[in-house]
Write a protein that holds these residues in place. Structure first.
Motif, PDB file in Angstrom:
ATOM      1  N   GLU A  88     -15.602  39.354 -15.836  1.00 48.51           N
ATOM      2  CA  GLU A  88     -15.542  39.394 -17.297  1.00 48.51           C
ATOM      3  C   GLU A  88     -14.176  39.798 -17.841  1.00 48.51           C
ATOM      4  OE1 GLU A  88     -17.775  40.875 -15.312  1.00 48.51           O
ATOM      5  OE2 GLU A  88     -18.291  42.895 -16.034  1.00 48.51           O
ATOM      6  N   ASP A  89     -13.246  40.119 -16.972  1.00 46.06           N
ATOM      7  CA  ASP A  89     -11.879  40.395 -17.411  1.00 46.06           C
ATOM      8  C   ASP A  89     -11.068  39.105 -17.574  1.00 46.06           C
ATOM      9  OD1 ASP A  89     -11.888  43.219 -15.223  1.00 46.06           O
ATOM     10  OD2 ASP A  89     -12.122  43.239 -17.409  1.00 46.06           O
ATOM     11  N   THR A  90     -11.645  37.992 -17.185  1.00 48.23           N
ATOM     12  CA  THR A  90     -10.960  36.710 -17.325  1.00 48.23           C
ATOM     13  C   THR A  90     -10.678  36.425 -18.799  1.00 48.23           C
ATOM     14  OG1 THR A  90     -11.925  35.766 -15.323  1.00 48.23           O
ATOM     15  CG2 THR A  90     -11.169  34.221 -17.004  1.00 48.23           C
ATOM     16  N   ALA A  91      -9.415  36.190 -19.119  1.00 47.02           N
ATOM     17  CA  ALA A  91      -9.014  35.972 -20.507  1.00 47.02           C
ATOM     18  C   ALA A  91      -7.519  35.686 -20.555  1.00 47.02           C
ATOM     19  CB  ALA A  91      -9.317  37.203 -21.361  1.00 47.02           C
ATOM     20  N   VAL A  92      -7.068  35.286 -21.723  1.00 46.59           N
ATOM     21  CA  VAL A  92      -5.634  35.273 -21.988  1.00 46.59           C
ATOM     22  C   VAL A  92      -5.272  36.639 -22.550  1.00 46.59           C
ATOM     23  CG1 VAL A  92      -3.750  34.226 -23.282  1.00 46.59           C
ATOM     24  CG2 VAL A  92      -5.638  32.796 -22.438  1.00 46.59           C
ATOM     25  N   TYR A  93      -4.275  37.265 -21.960  1.00 45.09           N
ATOM     26  CA  TYR A  93      -3.858  38.595 -22.365  1.00 45.09           C
ATOM     27  C   TYR A  93      -2.572  38.500 -23.183  1.00 45.09           C
ATOM     28  CZ  TYR A  93      -7.369  40.791 -19.446  1.00 45.09           C
ATOM     29  OH  TYR A  93      -8.569  41.214 -18.909  1.00 45.09           O
ATOM     30  N   TYR A  94      -2.591  39.181 -24.322  1.00 45.95           N
ATOM     31  CA  TYR A  94      -1.463  39.163 -25.247  1.00 45.95           C
ATOM     32  C   TYR A  94      -0.891  40.553 -25.433  1.00 45.95           C
ATOM     33  CZ  TYR A  94      -3.430  34.648 -26.678  1.00 45.95           C
ATOM     34  OH  TYR A  94      -3.927  33.363 -26.709  1.00 45.95           O
ATOM     35  N   CYS A  95       0.401  40.618 -25.485  1.00 47.08           N
ATOM     36  CA  CYS A  95       1.100  41.850 -25.840  1.00 47.08           C
ATOM     37  C   CYS A  95       1.335  41.843 -27.352  1.00 47.08           C
ATOM     38  CB  CYS A  95       2.427  41.883 -25.101  1.00 47.08           C
ATOM     39  SG  CYS A  95       3.444  43.329 -25.426  1.00 47.08           S
ATOM     40  N   ALA A  96       1.213  43.002 -27.972  1.00 45.34           N
ATOM     41  CA  ALA A  96       1.401  43.085 -29.414  1.00 45.34           C
ATOM     42  C   ALA A  96       2.074  44.398 -29.773  1.00 45.34           C
ATOM     43  CB  ALA A  96       0.060  42.971 -30.128  1.00 45.34           C
ATOM     44  N   GLY A  97       2.717  44.398 -30.934  1.00 45.02           N
ATOM     45  CA  GLY A  97       3.351  45.615 -31.407  1.00 45.02           C
ATOM     46  C   GLY A  97       3.282  45.747 -32.905  1.00 45.02           C
ATOM     47  N   ARG A  98       3.231  46.976 -33.378  1.00 46.11           N
ATOM     48  CA  ARG A  98       3.290  47.238 -34.816  1.00 46.11           C
ATOM     49  C   ARG A  98       4.128  48.491 -35.027  1.00 46.11           C
ATOM     50  NH1 ARG A  98      -2.352  49.931 -36.893  1.00 46.11           N
ATOM     51  NH2 ARG A  98      -2.951  51.007 -34.981  1.00 46.11           N
ATOM     52  N   PRO A  99       4.956  48.485 -36.096  1.00 44.17           N
ATOM     53  CA  PRO A  99       5.899  49.588 -36.289  1.00 44.17           C
ATOM     54  C   PRO A  99       5.237  50.924 -36.561  1.00 44.17           C
ATOM     55  CG  PRO A  99       6.585  47.646 -37.517  1.00 44.17           C
ATOM     56  CD  PRO A  99       5.188  47.385 -37.042  1.00 44.17           C
ATOM     57  N   GLY A 100       4.140  50.914 -37.290  1.00 44.15           N
ATOM     58  CA  GLY A 100       3.522  52.169 -37.666  1.00 44.15           C
ATOM     59  C   GLY A 100       2.031  52.018 -37.841  1.00 44.15           C
ATOM     60  N   VAL A 101       1.348  53.121 -38.083  1.00 42.08           N
ATOM     61  CA  VAL A 101      -0.105  53.126 -38.152  1.00 42.08           C
ATOM     62  C   VAL A 101      -0.625  52.300 -39.325  1.00 42.08           C
ATOM     63  CG1 VAL A 101      -0.210  55.240 -39.527  1.00 42.08           C
ATOM     64  CG2 VAL A 101      -2.135  54.613 -38.037  1.00 42.08           C
ATOM     65  N   ARG A 102       0.162  52.183 -40.389  1.00 45.11           N
ATOM     66  CA  ARG A 102      -0.276  51.387 -41.543  1.00 45.11           C
ATOM     67  C   ARG A 102       0.250  49.961 -41.511  1.00 45.11           C
ATOM     68  NH1 ARG A 102       0.364  56.563 -43.690  1.00 45.11           N
ATOM     69  NH2 ARG A 102      -1.488  57.384 -44.731  1.00 45.11           N
ATOM     70  N   SER A 103       0.919  49.613 -40.438  1.00 46.67           N
ATOM     71  CA  SER A 103       1.479  48.264 -40.319  1.00 46.67           C
ATOM     72  C   SER A 103       0.489  47.330 -39.654  1.00 46.67           C
ATOM     73  CB  SER A 103       2.775  48.300 -39.500  1.00 46.67           C
ATOM     74  OG  SER A 103       3.718  49.171 -40.059  1.00 46.67           O
ATOM     75  N   ALA A 104       0.675  46.043 -39.909  1.00 46.28           N
ATOM     76  CA  ALA A 104      -0.107  45.038 -39.201  1.00 46.28           C
ATOM     77  C   ALA A 104       0.515  44.811 -37.828  1.00 46.28           C
ATOM     78  CB  ALA A 104      -0.106  43.731 -39.992  1.00 46.28           C
ATOM     79  N   TRP A 105      -0.241  44.163 -36.958  1.00 50.04           N
ATOM     80  CA  TRP A 105       0.296  43.797 -35.658  1.00 50.04           C
ATOM     81  C   TRP A 105       1.236  42.611 -35.888  1.00 50.04           C
ATOM     82  CZ3 TRP A 105      -0.153  46.946 -31.639  1.00 50.04           C
ATOM     83  CH2 TRP A 105      -1.200  47.876 -31.649  1.00 50.04           C
ATOM     84  N   ASN A 106       2.509  42.935 -36.138  1.00 57.32           N
ATOM     85  CA  ASN A 106       3.471  41.908 -36.535  1.00 57.32           C
ATOM     86  C   ASN A 106       4.046  41.130 -35.370  1.00 57.32           C
ATOM     87  OD1 ASN A 106       3.322  42.528 -39.307  1.00 57.32           O
ATOM     88  ND2 ASN A 106       4.799  44.183 -39.073  1.00 57.32           N
ATOM     89  N   TYR A 107       4.065  41.742 -34.209  1.00 56.28           N
ATOM     90  CA  TYR A 107       4.746  41.157 -33.060  1.00 56.28           C
ATOM     91  C   TYR A 107       3.726  40.759 -32.004  1.00 56.28           C
ATOM     92  CZ  TYR A 107       8.264  44.006 -35.414  1.00 56.28           C
ATOM     93  OH  TYR A 107       9.053  44.592 -36.352  1.00 56.28           O
ATOM     94  N   TRP A 108       3.844  39.508 -31.562  1.00 56.02           N
ATOM     95  CA  TRP A 108       2.923  38.985 -30.559  1.00 56.02           C
ATOM     96  C   TRP A 108       3.681  38.181 -29.513  1.00 56.02           C
ATOM     97  CZ3 TRP A 108      -2.229  40.058 -30.324  1.00 56.02           C
ATOM     98  CH2 TRP A 108      -2.811  40.618 -31.459  1.00 56.02           C
ATOM     99  N   GLY A 109       3.204  38.278 -28.283  1.00 54.98           N
ATOM    100  CA  GLY A 109       3.698  37.402 -27.236  1.00 54.98           C
ATOM    101  C   GLY A 109       2.891  36.118 -27.181  1.00 54.98           C
ATOM    102  N   GLN A 110       3.250  35.259 -26.251  1.00 53.88           N
ATOM    103  CA  GLN A 110       2.590  33.957 -26.162  1.00 53.88           C
ATOM    104  C   GLN A 110       1.329  34.003 -25.309  1.00 53.88           C
ATOM    105  OE1 GLN A 110       5.028  34.884 -24.248  1.00 53.88           O
ATOM    106  NE2 GLN A 110       4.389  34.268 -22.202  1.00 53.88           N
ATOM    107  N   GLY A 111       1.145  35.082 -24.591  1.00 54.90           N
ATOM    108  CA  GLY A 111      -0.047  35.259 -23.776  1.00 54.90           C
ATOM    109  C   GLY A 111       0.168  34.871 -22.322  1.00 54.90           C
ATOM    110  N   THR A 112      -0.612  35.494 -21.458  1.00 52.88           N
ATOM    111  CA  THR A 112      -0.599  35.165 -20.032  1.00 52.88           C
ATOM    112  C   THR A 112      -2.041  35.118 -19.541  1.00 52.88           C
ATOM    113  OG1 THR A 112       0.341  35.745 -17.869  1.00 52.88           O
ATOM    114  CG2 THR A 112      -0.337  37.585 -19.269  1.00 52.88           C
ATOM    115  N   GLN A 113      -2.350  34.102 -18.760  1.00 50.59           N
ATOM    116  CA  GLN A 113      -3.728  33.889 -18.320  1.00 50.59           C
ATOM    117  C   GLN A 113      -4.048  34.770 -17.117  1.00 50.59           C
ATOM    118  OE1 GLN A 113      -6.262  31.629 -19.514  1.00 50.59           O
ATOM    119  NE2 GLN A 113      -7.514  32.820 -18.087  1.00 50.59           N
ATOM    120  N   VAL A 114      -5.184  35.438 -17.203  1.00 50.66           N
ATOM    121  CA  VAL A 114      -5.729  36.185 -16.073  1.00 50.66           C
ATOM    122  C   VAL A 114      -7.088  35.589 -15.744  1.00 50.66           C
ATOM    123  CG1 VAL A 114      -6.634  38.404 -15.298  1.00 50.66           C
ATOM    124  CG2 VAL A 114      -4.496  38.312 -16.610  1.00 50.66           C
ATOM    125  N   THR A 115      -7.243  35.164 -14.515  1.00 57.22           N
ATOM    126  CA  THR A 115      -8.500  34.579 -14.074  1.00 57.22           C
ATOM    127  C   THR A 115      -9.001  35.343 -12.862  1.00 57.22           C
ATOM    128  OG1 THR A 115      -7.821  32.384 -14.840  1.00 57.22           O
ATOM    129  CG2 THR A 115      -9.673  32.491 -13.308  1.00 57.22           C
TER     130      THR A 115
END
Length: 118
Positions: A88-115
Motif C-alpha cells: 500500500e506504499d505504492t504511489a508517486v511521491y512528491y517533495c513539497a515546501g512552504r515558507p511558513g505555517v500560513r503559506s500554501a505549499w508553493n513548491y513542488w517536485g515532479q514526483g518519483t514512482q515507488v512500486t
C-alpha cells in the motif's frame, strides 16, 4: 522561487527499503516546512511526512515507525527513508515546501514512482 527534484524511487519487494531524495535549486533554510506527499492511483494526494526548519517532524499514522524524514540544509536536500515497505506504499511521491505555517505549499517536485511488489 525554488525547483525541487526528487530521486530514489523504484521497484522494491515488500519488506524492503528505499531512500528518496529531494534536491532544491537553492537554499532551503528559509523554507520552514518541507514535506513528502504521495498519490496512489485513484486516490487523493496525502501528506506522508513533514519536517520544520527546526527539525520537528510529523507523520501520517500509516507510516509511523517505518518512514523517517530528514533535511540537510548544507546540501539543500530533504530525504525520506522508507523501511518495511508495504504494497500500500505504492504511489508517486512528491517533495513539497512552504515558507511558513500560513503559506500554501508553493513548491513542488515532479514526483518519483515507488512500486512495492509482493
Amino acid at each position: 522561487q525554488v525547483q525541487l527534484v526528487e530521486s530514489g524511487g523504484g521497484l522494491v519487494q515488500a519488506g524492503g527499503s528505499l531512500r528518496l531524495s529531494c534536491a532544491a535549486s537553492r537554499s532551503i533554510s528559509s523554507i520552514d516546512f518541507m514535506a513528502w506527499y504521495r498519490q496512489a492511483p485513484g486516490k487523493q494526494r496525502e501528506l506522508v511526512a513533514e519536517i520544520t526548519s527546526g527539525g520537528s517532524t510529523t507523520y501520517v499514522d500509516s507510516v509511523k515507525g517505518r518512514f523517517t524524514i530528514s533535511r540537510d540544509s548544507a546540501k539543500n536536500t530533504v530525504y525520506l527513508q522508507m523501511n518495511s515497505l508495504k504494497l500500500e506504499d505504492t504511489a508517486v511521491y512528491y517533495c513539497a515546501g512552504r515558507p511558513g505555517v500560513r503559506s500554501a505549499w508553493n513548491y513542488w517536485g515532479q514526483g518519483t514512482q515507488v512500486t512495492v511488489s509482493s
